[in-house]
Write a protein that holds these residues in place. Structure first.
Motif, PDB file in Angstrom:
ATOM      1  N   ARG A   1     -16.856  13.476 -11.016  1.00  0.00           N
ATOM      2  CA  ARG A   1     -16.762  14.880 -11.407  1.00  0.00           C
ATOM      3  C   ARG A   1     -17.718  15.771 -10.631  1.00  0.00           C
ATOM      4  O   ARG A   1     -17.741  16.985 -10.829  1.00  0.00           O
TER       5      ARG A   1
ATOM      6  N   GLY B   1     -23.688  15.588  -7.650  1.00  0.00           N
ATOM      7  CA  GLY B   1     -23.660  16.417  -6.446  1.00  0.00           C
ATOM      8  C   GLY B   1     -24.210  17.807  -6.715  1.00  0.00           C
ATOM      9  O   GLY B   1     -24.986  18.346  -5.929  1.00  0.00           O
ATOM     10  N   LEU B   2     -23.834  18.380  -7.857  1.00  0.00           N
ATOM     11  CA  LEU B   2     -24.348  19.704  -8.221  1.00  0.00           C
ATOM     12  C   LEU B   2     -25.863  19.683  -8.357  1.00  0.00           C
ATOM     13  O   LEU B   2     -26.553  20.582  -7.889  1.00  0.00           O
ATOM     14  N   ASP B   3     -26.372  18.630  -9.032  1.00  0.00           N
ATOM     15  CA  ASP B   3     -27.821  18.561  -9.238  1.00  0.00           C
ATOM     16  C   ASP B   3     -28.571  18.397  -7.924  1.00  0.00           C
ATOM     17  O   ASP B   3     -29.721  18.792  -7.802  1.00  0.00           O
TER      18      ASP B   3
ATOM     19  N   VAL C   1     -28.340  25.828   5.069  1.00  0.00           N
ATOM     20  CA  VAL C   1     -29.219  26.483   4.118  1.00  0.00           C
ATOM     21  C   VAL C   1     -30.318  25.516   3.726  1.00  0.00           C
ATOM     22  O   VAL C   1     -30.028  24.395   3.322  1.00  0.00           O
TER      23      VAL C   1
ATOM     24  N   TYR D   1     -18.401  11.528  -3.655  1.00  0.00           N
ATOM     25  CA  TYR D   1     -18.377  12.814  -4.343  1.00  0.00           C
ATOM     26  C   TYR D   1     -16.952  13.269  -4.632  1.00  0.00           C
ATOM     27  O   TYR D   1     -16.158  13.432  -3.713  1.00  0.00           O
ATOM     28  N   LYS D   2     -16.633  13.455  -5.903  1.00  0.00           N
ATOM     29  CA  LYS D   2     -15.330  13.960  -6.327  1.00  0.00           C
ATOM     30  C   LYS D   2     -14.180  13.237  -5.630  1.00  0.00           C
ATOM     31  O   LYS D   2     -13.410  13.842  -4.886  1.00  0.00           O
TER      32      LYS D   2
ATOM     33  N   SER E   1     -25.980  29.617  10.102  1.00  0.00           N
ATOM     34  CA  SER E   1     -26.123  30.150   8.745  1.00  0.00           C
ATOM     35  C   SER E   1     -25.580  29.175   7.711  1.00  0.00           C
ATOM     36  O   SER E   1     -25.790  29.345   6.523  1.00  0.00           O
ATOM     37  N   HIS E   2     -24.890  28.136   8.170  1.00  0.00           N
ATOM     38  CA  HIS E   2     -24.380  27.168   7.209  1.00  0.00           C
ATOM     39  C   HIS E   2     -25.408  26.103   6.859  1.00  0.00           C
ATOM     40  O   HIS E   2     -25.184  25.288   5.994  1.00  0.00           O
TER      41      HIS E   2
ATOM     42  N   PRO F   1     -33.964  23.677  -1.525  1.00  0.00           N
ATOM     43  CA  PRO F   1     -35.211  23.840  -2.285  1.00  0.00           C
ATOM     44  C   PRO F   1     -35.733  22.509  -2.807  1.00  0.00           C
ATOM     45  O   PRO F   1     -36.820  22.439  -3.331  1.00  0.00           O
TER      46      PRO F   1
ATOM     47  N   LYS G   1     -20.969  15.945 -10.749  1.00  0.00           N
ATOM     48  CA  LYS G   1     -22.132  16.445 -11.490  1.00  0.00           C
ATOM     49  C   LYS G   1     -23.442  16.110 -10.776  1.00  0.00           C
ATOM     50  O   LYS G   1     -24.341  16.948 -10.674  1.00  0.00           O
TER      51      LYS G   1
ATOM     52  N   GLY H   1     -27.594  19.830  -5.206  1.00  0.00           N
ATOM     53  CA  GLY H   1     -27.369  21.018  -4.396  1.00  0.00           C
ATOM     54  C   GLY H   1     -26.425  20.742  -3.241  1.00  0.00           C
ATOM     55  O   GLY H   1     -26.544  21.356  -2.180  1.00  0.00           O
ATOM     56  N   VAL H   2     -25.487  19.823  -3.437  1.00  0.00           N
ATOM     57  CA  VAL H   2     -24.517  19.525  -2.387  1.00  0.00           C
ATOM     58  C   VAL H   2     -23.551  20.697  -2.249  1.00  0.00           C
ATOM     59  O   VAL H   2     -23.045  21.204  -3.250  1.00  0.00           O
ATOM     60  N   TYR H   3     -23.341  21.190  -1.036  1.00  0.00           N
ATOM     61  CA  TYR H   3     -22.346  22.249  -0.889  1.00  0.00           C
ATOM     62  C   TYR H   3     -21.421  22.007   0.282  1.00  0.00           C
ATOM     63  O   TYR H   3     -20.459  22.737   0.487  1.00  0.00           O
TER      64      TYR H   3
END
Lengths: 166, 179
Positions: free
Chosen positions: B127, B131-133, B32, B101-102, B29-30, B35, B129, B135-137
């Motif tokens: 920061r 990574g967010l774009d 994902v 990343y960060k 389940s990790h 998209p 940013k 979809g890094v989790y």
């Protein structure tokens, strides 16, 4: 303390536990223009899933990523005054629909949304069929001969019962 | 007692449930699905780890098949992955672009000095940013990007030798054969 008193104490402690809500993540102090705006922000976060912990919403997760995403949601809906949908779109474009605790209603989620109803219909139909079949298979009424025989048997039984008592 | 078809119904239901549960056990389940697969890589413009004056953009690699590896010095499983990346870069000649990343620049430089540097260049996303774009989790994550700048595949978690051999190399080869 009496034993009953102890039981009451333990039970109330358990009950109290059931009503507490998980503490919200240590949120940074944020500024809101109105209580409604804060409520909207909170409600929105409560419906979004944190990808790191998965069983926690963005509102309650302590994960670093959740913190960053809260910042983004705050920026979108509070600072920029955009709609909830704008924030949801921002997240789903990056992380997919997995972030939605409330999946969208679309063909691929039909089974998810209507599955329980489908199960109810299937279960109800099976139940109705079983009941109808049982009714149809009910014993036919007794013929006069059988009636007389049953009467005899019952009478005999009553007589022998009395004999035994004597 | 006659064995009737309807006596087999509970067994059938049991087997059906077992099959679903067994499939469920094999799913992680990790992982994902992203998209972004099949979509152009989100653009960013970041300084490199080596120098604040150097700029790294995805468009710099247009026309090539490349990997974007998201990593950080605070990421424990990145250590294990690092060996795999070194091998992929040195033995198989893969072009690996890093996204730190960060992280802190000095820590990143130390890491590369001590462990070797498999990267063509590393974008420094202090920061998170970019990574967010993307979809890094969960760091590390690795994206495979084709000549047109389209994301073709995403690995979540550390790359292993098997991932490289069984999935990555065949995929890169296939993408390189495309115009």
């Amino acid at each position: 303390m009496t034993r009953n008193g102890l039981i009451v104490l333990v039970l109330s402690a358990l009950l109290l536990g059931a009503f507490t809500v998980p503490a919200p993540a240590a949120e940074k102090l944020r500024h809101f223009d109105s209580p409604q705006q804060r409520e909207r922000y909170r409600a929105l976060l409560g419906n979004l899933r944190c990808l790191v912990c998965q069983n926690e919403s963005l509102a309650s997760s302590q994960a670093d990523l959740a913190e960053d995403l809260r910042d983004e949601v705050y920026r979108l809906v509070v600072t920029e005054g955009r709609s909830n949908q704008a924030a949801i779109d921002y997240l789903t474009q990056r992380y997919g629909e997995f972030v939605l605790y409330r999946p969208r209603l679309e063909p691929k989620t039909w089974l998810l949304w209507f599955g329980p109803l489908l199960m109810l219909v299937i279960g109800g139909t099976v139940l109705a069929l079983v009941i109808r079949r049982r009714r149809a298979a009910a014993d036919p009424p007794l013929s006069p001969d059988e009636h007389a025989r049953a009467e005899r048997l019952l009478r005999n039984d009553a007589t022998s019962g009395r004999n035994r008592d004597a | 007692m006659h064995l009737r078809v309807r006596h087999l119904v509970p067994l059938g239901i049991f087997l059906a449930i077992s099959v679903f549960l067994a499939i469920g056990l094999t799913l992680d389940s990790h992982r994902v699905p992203s998209p972004l697969i099949g979509k152009p890589i989100p653009t960013f413009s970041l300084p490199s780890v080596a120098s604040a004056a150097q700029t790294v953009r995805p468009a710099d690699f247009r026309g090539e098949v490349w990997l974007l590896n998201v990593w950080a010095t605070w990421c424990v499983s990145c250590r294990a992955e690092h060996e795999v990346l070194l091998k992929a870069a040195r033995q198989h000649g893969l072009r690996i672009v890093g996204l730190d990343y960060k992280d802190e620049r000095d820590a990143a430089k130390d890491w590369l000095r001590q462990r070797g540097d498999p990267y063509t260049v590393i974008a420094f996303d202090a920061r998170g940013k970019a990574g967010l774009d993307l979809g890094v989790y969960g760091v590390p994550e690795t994206y495979v990007i084709d000549r047109q700048g389209i994301i073709r595949h995403k690995f979540i978690g550390p790359l292993t030798g098997e991932d490289v051999r069984d999935t990555l190399l065949p995929l890169v080869q296939r993408l390189e054969e495309q115009a």
